[in-house]
Design an enzyme around this catalytic site. Structure first.
Site, mmCIF file in Angstrom:
data_model
loop_
_atom_site.group_PDB
_atom_site.id
_atom_site.type_symbol
_atom_site.label_atom_id
_atom_site.label_comp_id
_atom_site.label_asym_id
_atom_site.label_seq_id
_atom_site.Cartn_x
_atom_site.Cartn_y
_atom_site.Cartn_z
ATOM 1 C CB CYS A 49 -0.898 -0.003 1.234
ATOM 2 S SG CYS A 49 -1.557 1.610 1.619
ATOM 3 C CB VAL A 54 -4.848 3.582 0.495
ATOM 4 C CG1 VAL A 54 -5.280 2.301 1.190
ATOM 5 C CG2 VAL A 54 -5.383 3.618 -0.926
ATOM 6 N N PRO A 55 -5.484 5.132 3.675
ATOM 7 C CG PRO A 55 -7.365 5.414 5.068
ATOM 8 C CD PRO A 55 -6.949 5.345 3.622
ATOM 9 C CB CYS A 56 -2.002 1.452 4.625
ATOM 10 S SG CYS A 56 -0.831 2.742 4.204
ATOM 11 C CG HIS A 57 -2.184 5.683 8.929
ATOM 12 N ND1 HIS A 57 -2.272 6.279 7.689
ATOM 13 C CD2 HIS A 57 -3.018 6.372 9.738
ATOM 14 C CE1 HIS A 57 -3.114 7.302 7.768
ATOM 15 N NE2 HIS A 57 -3.589 7.378 8.994
#
Length: 118
Positions: A49, A54-57
């Site tokens: 990601c 895209v707020p992968c966190h």
DNA sequence: AATCTGACTGTTG
DNA sequence: CCAACAGCCAGAT
């Protein structure tokens, strides 16, 4: 019928729908994508990601643990805290309350799972 | 098509 | 609470 979209597309879409200040587990995302047992596969997708938006966190591990972040758990912690998610050590406070799912909990019925307290 | 990999999860010690 | 083990899944080689 062929699947509506690639597993990956659905996962990314679900992650994108996580509102700021909230978090979802790999399992939650997997479930939202249609495979509640594919938490591992979700992690693999998150690993790649790199796309912004895209707020992968906001995708964390079960039990309110941070999970991994390319070895930058510290950065992940900062990002979450910056969005209003209190993180202590490798754990998220009020995890159950901050946990986001595409299926909102029904409060009009006394059911287990509802954040009755705290 | 078979095998390996891994930002996972739940159980057991 | 942490370590080890096993089960599961989709993608990459």
């Amino acid at each position: 019928m062929a699947p509506v979209a690639g597993f990956r597309s659905r996962v990314l879409a679900a992650v994108r729908r996580i509102p700021a200040g909230r978090v979802a587990t790999y399992g939650d995302i997997a479930a939202a994508a249609g495979s509640p047992r594919a938490s591992r596969a979700v992690g693999n997708i998150m690993r790649g990601c790199k796309a912004a938006g895209v707020p992968c966190h906001r995708v964390v591990a079960a039990g309110g643990r941070l999970g991994g972040f390319g070895g930058r758990g510290q950065l992940k912690r900062d990002l979450l805290r910056a969005e209003g998610v209190p993180v202590v050590g490798s754990r998220i406070r009020e995890f159950a309350a901050r946990r986001w799912t595409k299926f909102p909990p029904r409060l009009d019925r006394t059911e287990p799972g509802a954040p009755a307290s705290a």
